[in-house]
Write an enzyme that holds these catalytic residues in place. Structure first.
Site, PDB file in Angstrom:
ATOM      1  N   GLY A  15       0.832  -1.214   0.000  1.00 40.28           N
ATOM      2  CA  GLY A  15       0.000   0.000   0.000  1.00 40.28           C
ATOM      3  C   GLY A  15       0.859   1.253   0.000  1.00 40.28           C
ATOM      4  CB  VAL A  27      16.929   6.212  -1.765  1.00 41.19           C
ATOM      5  CG1 VAL A  27      17.787   5.133  -2.420  1.00 41.19           C
ATOM      6  CG2 VAL A  27      16.344   5.705  -0.445  1.00 41.19           C
ATOM      7  NE  ARG A  76      -1.875  -4.653  -1.785  1.00 41.03           N
ATOM      8  CZ  ARG A  76      -1.639  -4.029  -0.642  1.00 41.03           C
ATOM      9  NH1 ARG A  76      -0.643  -4.398   0.136  1.00 41.03           N
ATOM     10  NH2 ARG A  76      -2.395  -3.032  -0.256  1.00 41.03           N
ATOM     11  CG  ASP A 107       3.415  -6.305   7.988  1.00 38.18           C
ATOM     12  OD1 ASP A 107       2.838  -6.051   6.909  1.00 38.18           O
ATOM     13  OD2 ASP A 107       2.814  -6.636   9.018  1.00 38.18           O
ATOM     14  CB  THR A 130       2.289   1.420   6.436  1.00 32.10           C
ATOM     15  OG1 THR A 130       0.943   1.295   6.918  1.00 32.10           O
ATOM     16  CG2 THR A 130       3.212   1.128   7.590  1.00 32.10           C
ATOM     17  CG  ASP A 132      -2.371   1.001   8.572  1.00 37.38           C
ATOM     18  OD1 ASP A 132      -3.180   1.919   8.389  1.00 37.38           O
ATOM     19  OD2 ASP A 132      -2.328  -0.022   7.864  1.00 37.38           O
ATOM     20  CG  ASP A 134       0.832  -1.724  10.767  1.00 33.02           C
ATOM     21  OD1 ASP A 134       1.712  -1.111  10.132  1.00 33.02           O
ATOM     22  OD2 ASP A 134       0.042  -2.512  10.222  1.00 33.02           O
ATOM     23  NE  ARG A 176      -2.521  -3.361   7.734  1.00 36.02           N
ATOM     24  CZ  ARG A 176      -1.481  -3.617   6.977  1.00 36.02           C
ATOM     25  NH1 ARG A 176      -1.616  -4.371   5.916  1.00 36.02           N
ATOM     26  NH2 ARG A 176      -0.300  -3.141   7.265  1.00 36.02           N
ATOM     27  N   GLY A 190     -10.596  15.947  19.307  1.00 35.18           N
ATOM     28  CA  GLY A 190     -11.512  16.111  20.437  1.00 35.18           C
ATOM     29  C   GLY A 190     -12.708  15.180  20.395  1.00 35.18           C
ATOM     30  CD  GLU A 192     -17.542  14.632  21.824  1.00 31.96           C
ATOM     31  OE1 GLU A 192     -17.477  14.214  20.659  1.00 31.96           O
ATOM     32  OE2 GLU A 192     -17.263  15.816  22.127  1.00 31.96           O
ATOM     33  CB  SER A 220     -22.109  17.734  17.991  1.00 33.64           C
ATOM     34  OG  SER A 220     -20.847  18.269  18.319  1.00 33.64           O
ATOM     35  NE  ARG A 252     -27.802  12.029   8.853  1.00 36.29           N
ATOM     36  CZ  ARG A 252     -28.986  11.990   9.430  1.00 36.29           C
ATOM     37  NH1 ARG A 252     -29.222  11.133  10.414  1.00 36.29           N
ATOM     38  NH2 ARG A 252     -29.962  12.796   9.056  1.00 36.29           N
TER      39      ARG A 252
END
Ligand code: ATP
Length: 328
Positions: A15, A27, A76, A107, A130, A132, A134, A176, A190, A192, A220, A252
């Site tokens: 990704g 590089v 991929r 990974d 990435t 994420d 992760d 993910r 912020g 909730e 809200s 919503r």
């Protein structure tokens, strides 16, 4: 410096994420600075198997530091999972006289690179790209900071409309099976309530939290849901659940989706990419291999790729506590 390496190839795989172009640029420019030949491989491992190479010099990467996506394209590649596919890739690299690889990806891409390194003793260094965040062995992956800014900006806009209509919004964000985007962007915007896979808040506590929020006079509410949340319900089911149990709310849903992966990289990601690219090339020239460049305590680090793949990032408990206090 290890003088055996005369030509380095760089590619992006898996990704895409904002900051990949800045890393490619780094590089390429580091190679130019150190008078090492550099080649770009298009479409990741697929392009490697097909020999889709392009020589790159310092000028090939003009005006890309600010661009999202990846100019080298990503893909991929199922063939690379087979020994035959990797053999073909190896032959292409040898024919092009490429001595070492810098892989920018997640990974899965690192797993492919590590297997390739073991099979052919081919030097590889990874740069974590990435949104994420992760990947073990780095506090920040390339694209994470940009994605947070994108998410916060989107939630600010949702908040405007939510508060005009006294609405409750469930906003699903990427990540993910980790909640780094949800937690950080949730605190930054912020929210909730923040639902992340690492902490199962439970549906009862979600309702309690929303009731408290309403009672305290909030006009809200925003609930951030990480895509891998373990409440057992997806974001649309959560909406139905709350409508059923708390009919006072007009609920919503907004799924932010792929917009989180795009956009011009933040300054932080550009600087990080520049630092990681320099380190990747220098590590290869120092004879190092099978390592991933990362950052910890604002210092550039190297972690064995195997650890980066197998290790798990931890959610920031202190930030969870802060988010709870902030939702008072
Ligand atoms: P993202 O964070 O978007 O998932 P990623 O790098 O983890 O990025 P993957 O699709 O998991 O993305 O992997 C990218 C490519 O790496 C695969 O298409 C495949 O070519 C290669 N790859 C992944 N796992 C392996 C493996 N076990 N053996 C060989 N190659 C692999």
């Amino acid at each position: 410096m290890n003088s055996n390496i005369k030509k380095i190839a760089v590619f992006t795989s898996g990704g895409d994420s904002p900051g990949m172009n800045a890393a490619i640029r780094s590089v390429v420019r580091t190679c130019a600075y150190l008078k090492i030949d550099c080649v770009g491989i298009y479409r990741g491992f697929q392009g490697m198997i097909e020999g889709d190479f392009k020589p790159m010099d310092a000028r090939s990467v003009n005006n890309i530091i600010n661009k999202g996506g990846t100019v080298l394209k990503s893909a991929r590649c199922e063939d690379f999972r087979t020994p035959e596919g990797r053999k073909k890739a190896h032959e292409q690299l040898l024919a092009e006289k490429i001595d070492a690889l810098v892989v920018i990806g997640g990974d899965g891409s690192f797993t492919g690179a590590m297997i390739f390194n073991k099979e052919f003793d081919f030097p590889v260094i990874g740069i974590p790209g990435t949104i994420d965040n992760d990947i073990f062995g780095t506090t920040f992956t390339l694209g994470f900071d940009t994605a947070l800014n994108t998410v916060v900006e989107a939630i600010d806009k949702i908040r405007d409309t939510a508060s005009s209509h006294n609405r409750l919004f469930f906003v699903e964000v990427m990540g993910r099976d980790v909640g780094h985007i949800a937690l950080n962007a949730g605190v930054g915007a912020g929210a909730e309530v923040i639902l992340i896979p690492e902490e199962n808040l439970g549906l009862e506590r979600l309702l309690d939290s929303l009731k408290r929020s309403k009672k305290s006079g909030k006009s809200s509410s925003i609930v951030i849901v990480a895509e891998g949340d373990k409440s057992g319900k997806n974001v649309f089911e959560l909406k139905e659940y709350v409508e059923e149990h708390l009919p006072i709310y007009d609920v919503r849903v907004s799924v932010l989706g792929h917009m989180q992966r795009g956009g011009s990289p933040s300054c932080y990601d550009r600087v990080l990419a520049s630092r990681m690219g320099v380190k990747a090339v220098e590590a290869l020239l120092d004879g190092k291999s099978n390592l991933m460049v990362g950052i910890a305590d604002n210092t550039i680090t190297l972690t064995p790729i195997e650890q980066a793949i197998k290790g798990h990032t931890k959610i920031d408990k202190e930030l969870i506590r802060v988010s709870e206090i902030m939702s008072t």
